[in-house]
Scaffold this motif. Sequence first.
Motif, PDB file in Angstrom:
ATOM      1  N   VAL A  27      -5.744  10.256  10.926  1.00 14.57           N
ATOM      2  CA  VAL A  27      -6.135   9.170  10.345  1.00 14.57           C
ATOM      3  C   VAL A  27      -5.461   7.979  11.084  1.00 14.57           C
ATOM      4  CG1 VAL A  27      -6.917   9.998   8.384  1.00 14.57           C
ATOM      5  CG2 VAL A  27      -4.315   9.486   8.473  1.00 14.57           C
ATOM      6  N   CYS A  28      -4.417   7.995  12.062  1.00 11.10           N
ATOM      7  CA  CYS A  28      -3.609   6.768  12.569  1.00 11.10           C
ATOM      8  C   CYS A  28      -4.854   6.158  13.569  1.00 11.10           C
ATOM      9  CB  CYS A  28      -2.701   7.280  13.463  1.00 11.10           C
ATOM     10  SG  CYS A  28      -1.646   6.133  14.220  1.00 11.10           S
ATOM     11  N   VAL A  29      -5.027   4.907  13.276  1.00  9.96           N
ATOM     12  CA  VAL A  29      -5.842   4.012  14.058  1.00  9.96           C
ATOM     13  C   VAL A  29      -5.053   3.412  15.103  1.00  9.96           C
ATOM     14  CG1 VAL A  29      -7.512   4.036  12.188  1.00  9.96           C
ATOM     15  CG2 VAL A  29      -5.720   2.392  12.328  1.00  9.96           C
ATOM     16  N   HIS A  30      -3.791   3.849  15.382  1.00 10.84           N
ATOM     17  CA  HIS A  30      -2.945   2.991  16.462  1.00 10.84           C
ATOM     18  C   HIS A  30      -3.008   1.400  16.167  1.00 10.84           C
ATOM     19  CE1 HIS A  30      -3.456   7.057  18.043  1.00 10.84           C
ATOM     20  NE2 HIS A  30      -4.746   6.857  17.853  1.00 10.84           N
ATOM     21  N   CYS A  31      -3.061   1.038  15.011  1.00  8.39           N
ATOM     22  CA  CYS A  31      -3.101  -0.669  14.967  1.00  8.39           C
ATOM     23  C   CYS A  31      -1.585  -1.179  15.369  1.00  8.39           C
ATOM     24  CB  CYS A  31      -3.583  -0.688  13.436  1.00  8.39           C
ATOM     25  SG  CYS A  31      -2.237  -0.438  12.139  1.00  8.39           S
ATOM     26  N   GLY A  32      -0.580  -0.396  14.945  1.00 11.53           N
ATOM     27  CA  GLY A  32       0.766  -0.931  15.308  1.00 11.53           C
ATOM     28  C   GLY A  32       1.589  -1.619  13.998  1.00 11.53           C
ATOM     29  N   PHE A  33       0.716  -1.778  12.760  1.00  9.15           N
ATOM     30  CA  PHE A  33       1.318  -2.501  11.890  1.00  9.15           C
ATOM     31  C   PHE A  33       2.467  -1.956  11.408  1.00  9.15           C
ATOM     32  CE2 PHE A  33      -3.013  -4.075   9.808  1.00  9.15           C
ATOM     33  CZ  PHE A  33      -2.939  -4.853  10.964  1.00  9.15           C
ATOM     34  N   CYS A  34       3.010  -0.761  11.737  1.00  7.30           N
ATOM     35  CA  CYS A  34       4.230  -0.008  11.256  1.00  7.30           C
ATOM     36  C   CYS A  34       5.252  -0.475  12.199  1.00  7.30           C
ATOM     37  CB  CYS A  34       3.802   1.568  11.407  1.00  7.30           C
ATOM     38  SG  CYS A  34       3.439   2.106  12.824  1.00  7.30           S
ATOM     39  N   LEU A  35       4.953  -0.786  13.499  1.00  6.78           N
ATOM     40  CA  LEU A  35       6.139  -1.010  14.333  1.00  6.78           C
ATOM     41  C   LEU A  35       7.348  -1.760  13.966  1.00  6.78           C
ATOM     42  CD1 LEU A  35       4.198   0.335  16.329  1.00  6.78           C
ATOM     43  CD2 LEU A  35       5.103  -1.115  18.053  1.00  6.78           C
ATOM     44  N   PRO A  51       6.732   4.510  14.751  1.00  3.00           N
ATOM     45  CA  PRO A  51       6.013   5.623  14.045  1.00  3.00           C
ATOM     46  C   PRO A  51       4.741   5.851  14.784  1.00  3.00           C
ATOM     47  CG  PRO A  51       6.590   3.703  12.658  1.00  3.00           C
ATOM     48  CD  PRO A  51       7.262   3.216  14.100  1.00  3.00           C
ATOM     49  N   ARG A  52       4.118   4.789  15.343  1.00  2.64           N
ATOM     50  CA  ARG A  52       2.918   5.071  15.861  1.00  2.64           C
ATOM     51  C   ARG A  52       3.207   5.927  17.178  1.00  2.64           C
ATOM     52  NH1 ARG A  52      -0.046  -0.200  18.500  1.00  2.64           N
ATOM     53  NH2 ARG A  52       1.819   0.088  19.899  1.00  2.64           N
ATOM     54  N   GLY A  53       4.069   5.902  17.917  1.00  2.00           N
ATOM     55  CA  GLY A  53       4.501   6.731  18.919  1.00  2.00           C
ATOM     56  C   GLY A  53       4.700   8.120  18.530  1.00  2.00           C
ATOM     57  N   VAL A  88       3.333   0.061   4.911  1.00  2.00           N
ATOM     58  CA  VAL A  88       2.591  -0.880   5.506  1.00  2.00           C
ATOM     59  C   VAL A  88       1.385  -0.320   6.017  1.00  2.00           C
ATOM     60  CG1 VAL A  88       4.523  -2.392   5.916  1.00  2.00           C
ATOM     61  CG2 VAL A  88       3.935  -0.988   7.629  1.00  2.00           C
ATOM     62  N   CYS A  89       1.341   0.927   6.494  1.00  2.00           N
ATOM     63  CA  CYS A  89       0.147   1.459   7.071  1.00  2.00           C
ATOM     64  C   CYS A  89      -0.986   1.433   6.270  1.00  2.00           C
ATOM     65  CB  CYS A  89       0.499   2.950   7.414  1.00  2.00           C
ATOM     66  SG  CYS A  89      -0.963   3.811   7.998  1.00  2.00           S
ATOM     67  N   PRO A  90      -2.049   0.693   7.106  1.00  2.00           N
ATOM     68  CA  PRO A  90      -3.415   0.606   6.277  1.00  2.00           C
ATOM     69  C   PRO A  90      -4.078   2.019   6.239  1.00  2.00           C
ATOM     70  CG  PRO A  90      -3.465  -0.389   8.395  1.00  2.00           C
ATOM     71  CD  PRO A  90      -2.033   0.161   8.398  1.00  2.00           C
ATOM     72  N   SER A  91      -3.872   3.125   6.710  1.00  2.00           N
ATOM     73  CA  SER A  91      -4.532   4.067   6.905  1.00  2.00           C
ATOM     74  C   SER A  91      -3.908   5.139   5.824  1.00  2.00           C
ATOM     75  CB  SER A  91      -4.544   4.786   8.381  1.00  2.00           C
ATOM     76  OG  SER A  91      -5.311   3.810   9.220  1.00  2.00           O
ATOM     77  N   GLY A  92      -2.861   5.038   5.422  1.00  2.00           N
ATOM     78  CA  GLY A  92      -2.174   5.918   4.742  1.00  2.00           C
ATOM     79  C   GLY A  92      -1.543   7.021   5.322  1.00  2.00           C
ATOM     80  N   VAL A  93      -1.169   7.017   6.644  1.00  2.00           N
ATOM     81  CA  VAL A  93      -0.757   8.102   7.410  1.00  2.00           C
ATOM     82  C   VAL A  93       0.793   8.330   6.724  1.00  2.00           C
ATOM     83  CG1 VAL A  93       0.196   8.819   9.449  1.00  2.00           C
ATOM     84  CG2 VAL A  93      -1.513   7.234   9.685  1.00  2.00           C
ATOM     85  N   GLN A  94       1.007   9.742   6.564  1.00  2.00           N
ATOM     86  CA  GLN A  94       1.825  10.315   6.010  1.00  2.00           C
ATOM     87  C   GLN A  94       2.944  10.647   7.082  1.00  2.00           C
ATOM     88  OE1 GLN A  94      -0.690  13.014   3.506  1.00  2.00           O
ATOM     89  NE2 GLN A  94       1.389  13.223   2.483  1.00  2.00           N
ATOM     90  N   VAL A  95       3.458   9.609   7.682  1.00  2.00           N
ATOM     91  CA  VAL A  95       4.499   9.790   8.562  1.00  2.00           C
ATOM     92  C   VAL A  95       5.428  10.713   8.290  1.00  2.00           C
ATOM     93  CG1 VAL A  95       5.944   8.606  10.376  1.00  2.00           C
ATOM     94  CG2 VAL A  95       3.908   7.570   9.517  1.00  2.00           C
ATOM     95  N   GLY A  96       6.198  10.582   7.311  1.00  2.00           N
ATOM     96  CA  GLY A  96       7.278  11.164   6.749  1.00  2.00           C
ATOM     97  C   GLY A  96       7.281  12.922   6.803  1.00  2.00           C
TER      98      GLY A  96
END
Length: 443
Positions: A27-35, A51-53, A88-96
């Motif tokens: 679901v990551c859209v690579h927007c980079g808002f998380c950087l 996070p994106r990387g 801040v992720c608009p796609s709700g990626v559960q990075v953790g």
Amino acid sequence: MSTQIEAMVRQTSFPFADAPDPAKFSVCVHCGFCLEVCPTYQEESNESHSPRGRVYLIKLASEGLIPLDEGVVSPVETCLDCRACESVCPSGVQVGALIEEARGQVYLARVENKKASGIQKLFLRGIFPYPARLHALGSLLRFYQRSGMQRIVRGTGLLRVLPDAMREMEGVMPEISAQRALTTLPERIPVAQPKRSVGLFTGCVMDVFFSQINEATARVLTKNHIEVHVPKRQLCCGALHVHAGDREQARQLAKTNIDVFLEEGVERIIINAAGCGAALKEYPELFKDDPVWHEKAVDFSARVRDISELLVEENFEKPKGRVERRVTYHDACHLCHAQGIRKEPRAILQSIPGVTLVPLPDSERCCGSAGIYNLTHPEMAGNLLERKMDDLPETIDAVVMGNPGCMLQLRLGVKKRQQDLDVLHTVELLDASYQKEGVTYGN
Ligand code: SF4
Ligand code: SF4
């Protein structure tokens, strides 16, 4: 061969069970808002340590396009698991959760190659799962502090053999109490006309280093007509195990805790340590491939509340005792980002007569504690601590938070800068105010 067939025959680089879930990284859209909110990216400006990387590398390894080597392991291990990116992720990626699943693969690969760290195994498998050994460790530390041995060791410079990070932590270790609250608190603290019954989760780090906060929590709950149960068979929550990738041991601990608290029949399970609270609420993640335990974990987790969350939910009794303090509030990552708890501790602090709450700039940025990150990555942790200390307003006399790891880290910062500042838990201030009204258990 078509790309689709190629993908089917390719071997994943995550060969063990409980691998990173494609539904999470896809679901990551690579927007980079998380950087810009990621502390490790802020420090290093390295896409792999953003996070994106990290999410992209996990996806590539999952699909077998890159091996599980240092190129993946380092980004996965340098992540603080602070979850600032999730806020801040608009796609709700559960990075953790992705990072934790990937660490599970790294851990199992190391076990298979007999490269698992001995120290980590000793603490995570040999001490934390056993309350008696944890208690013995606490007693040993107390003996070290009170017998004069600490003075001798410090005087002779013997501490120089320890790694810098451990030596620094030794310097800010709070005075260890004789007993853990898990032992001293009664199994049940009744109150007249109880509004609720709750189970108190006492934790490991919290109970060894700050057992007085668990006692304060019990007092605050009973003051609010909440009956407190302290199940004696509870174990470590397993958060440190999940952080380190030892998910099997975490599952074993979770199973015992789920059974113990569900059998107790309490309506809520109360925790005052942000890291443990997030782990307890995320137990269902550990059992996503086990329908029976998943159902029990969902039931358990639905009852878990941070102490500040419960107090606000229960419309806590407004304190009347004056506590003259100028404080600032640091948002522990696992309280604000992982549990979404921001307003509640502030509402409690602002309700205390005499307390002035001074805003802390960038209060949600990690202090560098992050489980045992300050021991495994001391340089990054040290940089983050310096930034946190720089941000503390000059006019305060205490910094308040809701997590024991952050408390130890901030104590280190205060000591290094020789500042005259107290490091406190939210509940300690509320308890201090209630105490001025003459609170005893069960009134
Ligand atoms: S993790 Fe979220 S915020 Fe970051 S790049 Fe992916 S979609 Fe965007
Ligand atoms: S959890 Fe924290 S350190 Fe890890 S990628 Fe997200 S923001 Fe960065």
